[in-house]
Motif scaffolding. Structure first.
Motif, PDB file in Angstrom:
ATOM      1  N   UNK B 104       0.777  -1.236   0.000  1.00 39.10           N
ATOM      2  CA  UNK B 104       0.000   0.000   0.000  1.00 39.10           C
ATOM      3  C   UNK B 104       0.809   1.288   0.000  1.00 39.10           C
ATOM      4  N   UNK B 105       1.645   1.501   0.992  1.00 42.83           N
ATOM      5  CA  UNK B 105       2.309   2.797   1.135  1.00 42.83           C
ATOM      6  C   UNK B 105       3.824   2.642   1.212  1.00 42.83           C
ATOM      7  N   UNK B 106       4.264   1.502   1.649  1.00 39.95           N
ATOM      8  CA  UNK B 106       5.683   1.286   1.901  1.00 39.95           C
ATOM      9  C   UNK B 106       6.592   1.593   0.726  1.00 39.95           C
ATOM     10  N   UNK B 122       2.902  12.652   4.100  1.00 43.69           N
ATOM     11  CA  UNK B 122       1.610  12.014   3.821  1.00 43.69           C
ATOM     12  C   UNK B 122       1.661  10.538   4.185  1.00 43.69           C
ATOM     13  N   UNK B 123       2.751   9.876   3.871  1.00 46.20           N
ATOM     14  CA  UNK B 123       2.889   8.454   4.204  1.00 46.20           C
ATOM     15  C   UNK B 123       2.884   8.248   5.718  1.00 46.20           C
ATOM     16  N   UNK B 124       3.597   9.098   6.407  1.00 49.40           N
ATOM     17  CA  UNK B 124       3.627   8.971   7.868  1.00 49.40           C
ATOM     18  C   UNK B 124       2.224   9.085   8.470  1.00 49.40           C
ATOM     19  N   UNK B 125       1.445  10.023   7.961  1.00 47.25           N
ATOM     20  CA  UNK B 125       0.107  10.210   8.528  1.00 47.25           C
ATOM     21  C   UNK B 125      -0.792   9.014   8.237  1.00 47.25           C
ATOM     22  N   UNK B 126      -0.526   8.328   7.135  1.00 49.74           N
ATOM     23  CA  UNK B 126      -1.301   7.113   6.847  1.00 49.74           C
ATOM     24  C   UNK B 126      -1.014   6.046   7.899  1.00 49.74           C
ATOM     25  N   UNK B 127       0.250   5.817   8.170  1.00 52.69           N
ATOM     26  CA  UNK B 127       0.587   4.799   9.170  1.00 52.69           C
ATOM     27  C   UNK B 127       0.034   5.179  10.542  1.00 52.69           C
ATOM     28  N   UNK B 128       0.074   6.458  10.863  1.00 52.52           N
ATOM     29  CA  UNK B 128      -0.481   6.902  12.145  1.00 52.52           C
ATOM     30  C   UNK B 128      -1.961   6.542  12.241  1.00 52.52           C
ATOM     31  N   UNK B 129      -2.671   6.813  11.157  1.00 53.95           N
ATOM     32  CA  UNK B 129      -4.113   6.532  11.168  1.00 53.95           C
ATOM     33  C   UNK B 129      -4.394   5.037  11.287  1.00 53.95           C
TER      34      UNK B 129
END
Lengths: 188, 188
Positions: B104-106, B122-129
């Motif tokens: 997905x994002x990695x 943006x990627x960091x905020x995805x993992x946070x969510x």
DNA sequence: TCCGAATTATAACGACCGGTCTACTTATAT
DNA sequence: ATATAAGTAGACCGGTCGTTATAATTCGGA
């Protein structure tokens, strides 16, 4: 035969590093040539099939480079839990003093697994080898064959995933917190 | 206002899918335009800052797309261990019937974390969510705050890492074996 | 020393990249 | 109906991509 580090070796080492940092399509041959201090003629002399062939050699180099470090760290403690925990903690520390090493193989795998079969296969063999290192450490510490194989798989996933989280957050904290949980996760 | 799916939505959905499959630098605007059935004019009308802006919208789309699936799966069992195990098993199954969803994002994170700060953030905020979703499930099942946060981190790493291993081996087996170990790993 | 091979250095190529620009079509509102 | 804006289509640009070709240089053994 050539100086201590031949142009071929320089190319492989530089490609290995740059592909780790920015992936396969994120790095151009021009940059690899410049950073390695070689020339396009040398690249195509040693790797007549071009970028793909160099990438496979670079992946192999990354495999050995990381394997050496893993074996070294795993040998530092007899207890596999302590050894593995220490290994992941070291990764976290390297992150914080921003000696960037990137996401070793995962990025290239994600970019190419659908479009470049030779590179995908090379990535798969790297993960197989790394798993084997953890598996053997666990086996030699009295874990059952099944437990050793299963935990090794979990460890590779945890580490690769932990690196992703650390690069995305630009901090070794994720890896560090994962390391601190290893004793809870890996039990005989 | 426009047909059921606007050109903007088509662009975001297509970009989200293609970036998942081949990463940021592995996909060109030409292909996104062709596959989405739109035109370059539309792309730069809705995303005047170009590829980077589209990528950030696509990352946001992937975040929501995956979040929905995670929440759905986690709601299927009251016990978090069963729910999480089921979720990972489903991922493994989707892999085997090769409905490719990619990493997905990695991949994007690995390609850009050093060179493109907006995308990295943006990627960091995805993992946070995503972490938050697992954390809440654990919290609401009586896990302590610390345990919930730590296990959520471990789960994200395990899943992201497990997907890497599955794409590299072209098989859902890695994810499936990880799923089967969840009960051993996550204990109150 | 000399010759052939190995290696290095660059120029050039076509293809494609992201991005810009302008003309054209469609929708909206009065 | 008409004016104005919103959206679409695609030609075009400079630059860079991986690759090829060719010339110059260095190296190694007889």
């Amino acid at each position: 035969m050539g100086s201590k580090r031949s142009a071929k070796d320089q190319l492989i080492e530089t490609a290995s590093r740059l592909f780790r940092l920015r992936g396969y399509h994120g790095v151009g041959l021009k940059e690899i040539i410049e950073e390695s201090g070689t020339a396009k003629g040398s690249l195509y002399h040693y790797f007549p099939e071009g970028k793909e062939q160099l990438a496979i050699a670079a992946i192999e180099h990354t495999k050995n480079f990381v394997s050496d470090k893993v074996q070294e760290d795993l040998a530092e403690a007899a207890d596999p839990i302590n050894a593995i925990q220490g290994h992941i903690q070291k990764l976290a520390q390297e992150f914080n003093k921003d000696s960037v090493f990137g996401l070793p193989i995962g990025t290239i795998a994600g970019e190419t697994y659908l479009t470049n079969e030779p590179i995908r296969a090379a990535c798969q063999s790297v993960f197989d080898e790394w798993q084997r290192l953890y598996e053997e450490k666990l086996l030699s510490s009295g874990y059952s064959e099944k437990q050793s194989a299963d935990y090794a798989l979990v460890l590779i996933a945890l580490i690769e995933g932990g690196i992703i989280l650390s690069i995305a957050s630009k901090s070794g904290e994720a890896l560090s917190r994962i390391a601190s949980q290893i004793p809870l996760l890996i039990k005989k």
